[in-house]
Design a protein around this motif. Structure first.
Motif, PDB file in Angstrom:
ATOM      1  N   LEU A 298      -0.304  -1.702   8.125  1.00 20.36           N
ATOM      2  CA  LEU A 298       0.693  -1.805   7.062  1.00 20.36           C
ATOM      3  C   LEU A 298       0.192  -1.113   5.793  1.00 20.36           C
ATOM      4  N   ILE A 299       1.022  -0.267   5.205  1.00 17.31           N
ATOM      5  CA  ILE A 299       0.671   0.406   3.954  1.00 17.31           C
ATOM      6  C   ILE A 299       0.983  -0.523   2.794  1.00 17.31           C
ATOM      7  N   THR A 300       0.024  -0.671   1.881  1.00 20.37           N
ATOM      8  CA  THR A 300       0.238  -1.487   0.685  1.00 20.37           C
ATOM      9  C   THR A 300       0.304  -0.575  -0.538  1.00 20.37           C
ATOM     10  N   LYS A 301       1.059  -1.037  -1.536  1.00 19.09           N
ATOM     11  CA  LYS A 301       1.395  -0.172  -2.669  1.00 19.09           C
ATOM     12  C   LYS A 301       1.547  -1.002  -3.934  1.00 19.09           C
ATOM     13  N   VAL A 327      -5.780  -1.232  -1.175  1.00 14.89           N
ATOM     14  CA  VAL A 327      -4.434  -0.758  -1.486  1.00 14.89           C
ATOM     15  C   VAL A 327      -4.373   0.744  -1.223  1.00 14.89           C
ATOM     16  N   ASP A 328      -3.300   1.195  -0.558  1.00 17.32           N
ATOM     17  CA  ASP A 328      -3.199   2.600  -0.131  1.00 17.32           C
ATOM     18  C   ASP A 328      -2.548   3.498  -1.167  1.00 17.32           C
ATOM     19  N   VAL A 329      -1.510   3.000  -1.845  1.00 12.28           N
ATOM     20  CA  VAL A 329      -0.711   3.846  -2.739  1.00 12.28           C
ATOM     21  C   VAL A 329      -0.639   3.196  -4.113  1.00 12.28           C
ATOM     22  N   GLY A 365     -10.070   7.521  -3.382  1.00  9.17           N
ATOM     23  CA  GLY A 365      -9.766   7.203  -1.996  1.00  9.17           C
ATOM     24  C   GLY A 365      -8.374   6.671  -1.726  1.00  9.17           C
ATOM     25  N   PHE A 366      -7.484   6.658  -2.724  1.00 10.55           N
ATOM     26  CA  PHE A 366      -6.125   6.216  -2.469  1.00 10.55           C
ATOM     27  C   PHE A 366      -5.421   7.231  -1.563  1.00 10.55           C
ATOM     28  N   LEU A 367      -4.595   6.727  -0.659  1.00  9.86           N
ATOM     29  CA  LEU A 367      -3.881   7.587   0.265  1.00  9.86           C
ATOM     30  C   LEU A 367      -2.917   8.507  -0.478  1.00  9.86           C
TER      31      LEU A 367
END
Length: 414
Positions: A298-301, A327-329, A365-367
């Protein structure tokens, strides 16, 4: 005698109807009415075409469009002039005060167009609300004004338009006792979104501290109905903190969504002044952490506003805390004061500074990071990127499954 005269008619008097007929017959059929002043007769060759009277709408159509009228036809500014903050004196004579005008990079076009009207009509017809309208988002003309509904983006706001919290930056209506939930809302939302044929949709909601579960099950039901009607549609859920109840966070995260978003809004030091007293910085971090652990992949933002008086070191600390919970985004946008009752803007951050923080976030390192004065948490440029990431993941997963099936078949068949 006089009293009874009115009740009888004279026998010798002609009937009224026959008198009128006689008058009509006696008038000459070729009689022409003339003016007191002589006028020149029009020539036989001259013909005057019939023209309807000019209407007010004709004058409007002949003039400039509304967007041209608002724009005023001002010349294009140089980069130096565009970045310069301008001031103006406002107020009655003798009591004027100086204000800072909105910078050029924050000015957006007036929302117009057929697609904007169609989306608004569909939303009103199904009694749905959007955060685009309730929060007075400056990007509404950009997001709703696509060439088609499938190219447009609207962030649906669930559970009504009234929040139980009163954050000092938000223009959504507040009340301790908002109206009850609409039990048909999940079905109506799914129907509207499937009708538009969107590839990516954002759902958000007001905070409902008056409900035992904070509305988590209502949110989850909406996501499941969307996936039933449109299985390929990607769903992002921008949720509240559910008063720190992590089980409710797990319920929403496992309902079938693709992106779980929850906004920090600002740095830890400014949270008590910016957000409602029930919204806490550490509590929001725990929400994002639980969402990440509740569903694999799951992508978190999250989203952060600039211009509230935060310092550079405070922003660095916030990004480090977000990376600790994977957290990705992250998105950065300019805080814009909705009304005079809300917090004032401490600083208008320039586009160059936003670009600097975008690069710093990516280096950490954030997506993905969307950063700009008009960027909001559901900014559609970020959605396009996340949509592509999710599709690539799905393609890789299908390829891996196909390879596994092929290997199993090779081992089973001699």
């Amino acid at each position: 005698m006089a009293a009874t005269a009115g009740r009888f008619k004279c026998l010798r008097a002609p009937a009224l109807r026959s008198v009128r007929r006689d008058n009509v017959r006696s008038s000459h059929p070729t009689a022409i009415r003339t003016f007191a002043t002589a006028t020149s007769e029009p020539s036989a060759t001259e013909t005057t075409p019939h023209r309807r009277p000019t209407r007010f709408n004709d004058k409007l159509d002949a003039g400039p469009s509304f967007s041209e009228f608002v724009g005023g036809g001002e010349p294009t500014l140089t980069p130096e002039d565009a970045l310069e903050l301008k001031t103006a004196m406002v107020g009655p004579k003798g009591n004027k005060k100086e204000i800072t005008r909105l910078p050029e990079w924050l000015k957006t076009p007036v929302p117009i167009g057929d697609n904007y009207k169609k989306i608004k009509s569909d939303l009103r017809g199904l009694n749905l609300h959007t955060v685009c309208e309730e929060a007075r988002c400056p990007n509404i003309s950009d997001c709703w004004g696509g060439s088609s509904k499938s190219a447009a983006t609207a962030t649906i706001m669930l559970m009504g338009d009234t929040c139980t919290r009163g954050c000092r930056f938000c223009s959504v209506k507040t009340s301790k006792t908002p109206p009850p939930l609409d039990p048909h809302e999940p079905e109506h939302t799914a129907e509207a979104l499937s009708r538009w044929g969107l590839g990516y949709v954002v759902l958000t909601s007001v905070d409902r501290d008056d409900l035992v579960d904070g509305g988590a099950h209502h949110f989850a039901e909406t996501i499941m109905k969307i996936k039933q009607k449109a299985p390929t549609m990607l769903v992002e859920a921008l949720t509240g903190d559910y008063a720190g109840d992590l089980e409710m966070v797990r319920t929403v995260a496992q309902s079938g969504l693709d992106v779980y978003a929850h906004n920090l809004e600002t740095v830890e030091e400014l949270t008590p002044q910016v957000r409602d007293r029930r919204a806490k910085f550490r509590q929001s971090l725990r929400v994002l952490d639980m969402a990440k652990k509740a569903k694999e992949g799951l992508i978190t933002k999250t989203s952060i506003m600039l211009g509230l008086g935060e310092t550079e070191e405070q922003l660095w600390d916030t990004l480090r805390e977000l990376r600790k919970v994977n957290v990705d985004v992250v998105t950065f946008g300019q805080y814009m004061r909705p009304t005079k009752r809300h917090m004032k803007v401490e600083e208008y951050v320039t586009p160059a500074v936003f670009e600097m923080w975008r690069q710093r976030a990516l280096d950490m390192g954030f997506l993905y990071c969307a950063s700009g004065p008009l960027v909001r948490s559901s900014y559609k440029a970020g959605e396009s990127f996340v949509e592509n990431v999710l599709k690539r993941r799905a393609t890789k997963s299908e390829t891996a499954m196909a390879d596994t099936a092929r290997e199993i078949a090779d081992n089973v068949i001699p």
